[in-house]
Design a protein around this motif. Structure first.
Motif, PDB file in Angstrom:
ATOM      1  N   LEU A  13       0.562  -1.392  -0.285  1.00  0.00           N
ATOM      2  CA  LEU A  13       0.008  -0.350   0.248  1.00  0.00           C
ATOM      3  C   LEU A  13       1.004   1.533   0.380  1.00  0.00           C
ATOM      4  O   LEU A  13       0.301   1.803  -0.896  1.00  0.00           O
ATOM      5  N   LEU A  14       1.697   1.330   0.450  1.00  0.00           N
ATOM      6  CA  LEU A  14       2.530   2.749   0.946  1.00  0.00           C
ATOM      7  C   LEU A  14       3.664   3.180  -0.667  1.00  0.00           C
ATOM      8  O   LEU A  14       3.457   3.590  -1.360  1.00  0.00           O
ATOM      9  N   ALA A  15       3.596   1.458  -1.467  1.00  0.00           N
ATOM     10  CA  ALA A  15       4.302   1.918  -2.736  1.00  0.00           C
ATOM     11  C   ALA A  15       3.702   2.386  -3.658  1.00  0.00           C
ATOM     12  O   ALA A  15       3.731   3.123  -4.789  1.00  0.00           O
ATOM     13  N   LEU A  16       2.318   1.465  -3.671  1.00  0.00           N
ATOM     14  CA  LEU A  16       0.993   2.189  -4.674  1.00  0.00           C
ATOM     15  C   LEU A  16       0.690   3.592  -4.306  1.00  0.00           C
ATOM     16  O   LEU A  16       0.067   4.559  -4.943  1.00  0.00           O
ATOM     17  N   ALA A  17       1.249   4.229  -3.217  1.00  0.00           N
ATOM     18  CA  ALA A  17       0.619   5.637  -2.992  1.00  0.00           C
ATOM     19  C   ALA A  17       1.282   6.135  -3.095  1.00  0.00           C
ATOM     20  O   ALA A  17       0.976   7.614  -3.264  1.00  0.00           O
ATOM     21  N   GLY A 182      15.215  11.999  -7.239  1.00  0.00           N
ATOM     22  CA  GLY A 182      15.749  11.601  -6.551  1.00  0.00           C
ATOM     23  C   GLY A 182      17.223  11.617  -5.979  1.00  0.00           C
ATOM     24  O   GLY A 182      18.118  12.187  -5.166  1.00  0.00           O
ATOM     25  N   SER A 183      18.164  10.670  -7.562  1.00  0.00           N
ATOM     26  CA  SER A 183      19.111  11.179  -7.360  1.00  0.00           C
ATOM     27  C   SER A 183      20.414  11.980  -7.546  1.00  0.00           C
ATOM     28  O   SER A 183      21.496  12.062  -6.199  1.00  0.00           O
ATOM     29  N   VAL A 235      10.430   8.862  -1.008  1.00  0.00           N
ATOM     30  CA  VAL A 235       9.644   7.188  -1.370  1.00  0.00           C
ATOM     31  C   VAL A 235      10.458   6.084  -0.886  1.00  0.00           C
ATOM     32  O   VAL A 235      10.083   5.329  -0.407  1.00  0.00           O
ATOM     33  N   TRP A 236      11.784   6.457  -2.198  1.00  0.00           N
ATOM     34  CA  TRP A 236      12.815   4.885  -1.857  1.00  0.00           C
ATOM     35  C   TRP A 236      13.302   4.776  -0.293  1.00  0.00           C
ATOM     36  O   TRP A 236      13.771   3.957  -0.370  1.00  0.00           O
ATOM     37  N   THR A 237      13.279   5.897   0.601  1.00  0.00           N
ATOM     38  CA  THR A 237      13.884   5.639   1.299  1.00  0.00           C
ATOM     39  C   THR A 237      12.999   5.006   2.538  1.00  0.00           C
ATOM     40  O   THR A 237      12.975   4.104   3.388  1.00  0.00           O
ATOM     41  N   ALA A 244      13.754  -3.263   5.070  1.00  0.00           N
ATOM     42  CA  ALA A 244      14.410  -3.507   6.301  1.00  0.00           C
ATOM     43  C   ALA A 244      13.753  -3.695   7.635  1.00  0.00           C
ATOM     44  O   ALA A 244      13.995  -5.096   8.063  1.00  0.00           O
ATOM     45  N   ALA A 245      12.472  -3.746   6.965  1.00  0.00           N
ATOM     46  CA  ALA A 245      11.625  -3.885   8.528  1.00  0.00           C
ATOM     47  C   ALA A 245      11.643  -5.331   8.303  1.00  0.00           C
ATOM     48  O   ALA A 245      11.203  -6.355   9.526  1.00  0.00           O
TER      49      ALA A 245
END
Length: 268
Positions: A13-17, A182-183, A235-237, A244-245
């Motif tokens: 859900l986080l990635a889609l949002a 973002g890079s 977003v990528w962070t 990682a979690a």
């Protein structure tokens, strides 16, 4: 296992949002019709003709003239300036050069591209290109990094013979940018973009005046100047932290075992 599945669903859900927000953060200007593109060039920094990215500007001039254009570039973009010079039928060997300056009128080096080219005596045209480094939202005072604001293009012939001075030429200039994303993001941003007249406009706003005649540049990016703090790096962070979690939970589930060892007596 229930916790692992719940965490996986939350990650999805986080990635889609977050994906639409990243796509809308700093879009690259798109090409448009050239019907309203400028047909003349300036002769100095102050009279530089403003052009929009994605449009081809044309101008007529003479060998020996300095031709100037200006365009806006925002943080996270990597601009590429392309110029074509149409030479007269009869001319000697000519060397043409294109230079790009930032809002502080500092000459910016080209990351790659043919910034200077020599046209043979029988050449009908010469093509130049300059790809700048990625525009940064903020930089140290001593650095020469490209910053958000107005950029100036100067096109001229160097090392001309006396016989070639004043010959008529036609020019075409086009600017396009690639969104690096973002890079290239940095921590920090300018208070205002480096645009001619921005300081006088800020003073007028503080005084409550609505007079904007002091603003010399009317061209800005399609969606306005970015604030500099947001980029898809956030977003990528967030996605990296969630992964990682998830990896930590999965590793714990694999190493904790099935429970009480079978070799231990029940009453122990």
């Amino acid at each position: 296992m229930r916790f692992t599945r719940a965490l996986s669903a939350s990650l999805l859900l986080l990635a889609l949002a977050a994906a639409p927000a990243a796509a809308d953060s700093s879009p690259t200007p798109t090409a448009s019709a050239d019907g309203d593109a400028p047909t003349q060039a300036g002769t100095s920094f102050r009279t530089a003709t403003e052009i929009e990215q994605g449009r081809t500007a044309t101008a007529s001039g003479s060998t020996g003239d300095y031709l100037y254009w200006s365009f806006p570039a925002d943080a996270g973009l990597r601009p590429t300036v392309e110029a074509t010079v149409k030479l007269p039928e009869t001319h000697a060997s000519q060397t043409w050069q294109i230079d790009v300056y930032d809002g502080l009128r500092r000459r910016q080096s080209c990351q790659y591209g043919a910034q200077t080219r020599t046209a043979a005596a029988d050449a009908s045209s010469v093509e130049l290109a300059c790809t700048l480094r990625t525009v940064r939202a903020w930089s140290e005072a001593w650095a020469n990094d490209p910053l958000p604001g107005t950029y100036y293009v100067r096109l001229t012939a160097v090392g001309l013979t006396t016989a070639d001075l004043g010959l008529p030429v036609g020019t075409e200039v086009r600017v396009d940018s690639k969104d690096i994303g973002g890079s290239a993001a940095v921590d920090g941003s300018l208070a205002e973009p480096l645009v001619p007249g921005i300081a006088m406009k800020s003073e007028a706003d503080e005084d409550g005046s609505e007079d904007s005649s002091a603003v010399l540049s009317a061209i800005e990016p399609e969606d306005g100047w970015s604030s500099g703090w947001w980029s898809d790096r956030w977003v990528w962070t967030a996605i990296g932290g969630a992964l990682a979690a998830l990896a930590g939970v999965g590793g714990y589930a694999l190493t904790r075992g099935s429970g009480r060892p079978s070799r231990v007596p029940p009453g122990a």
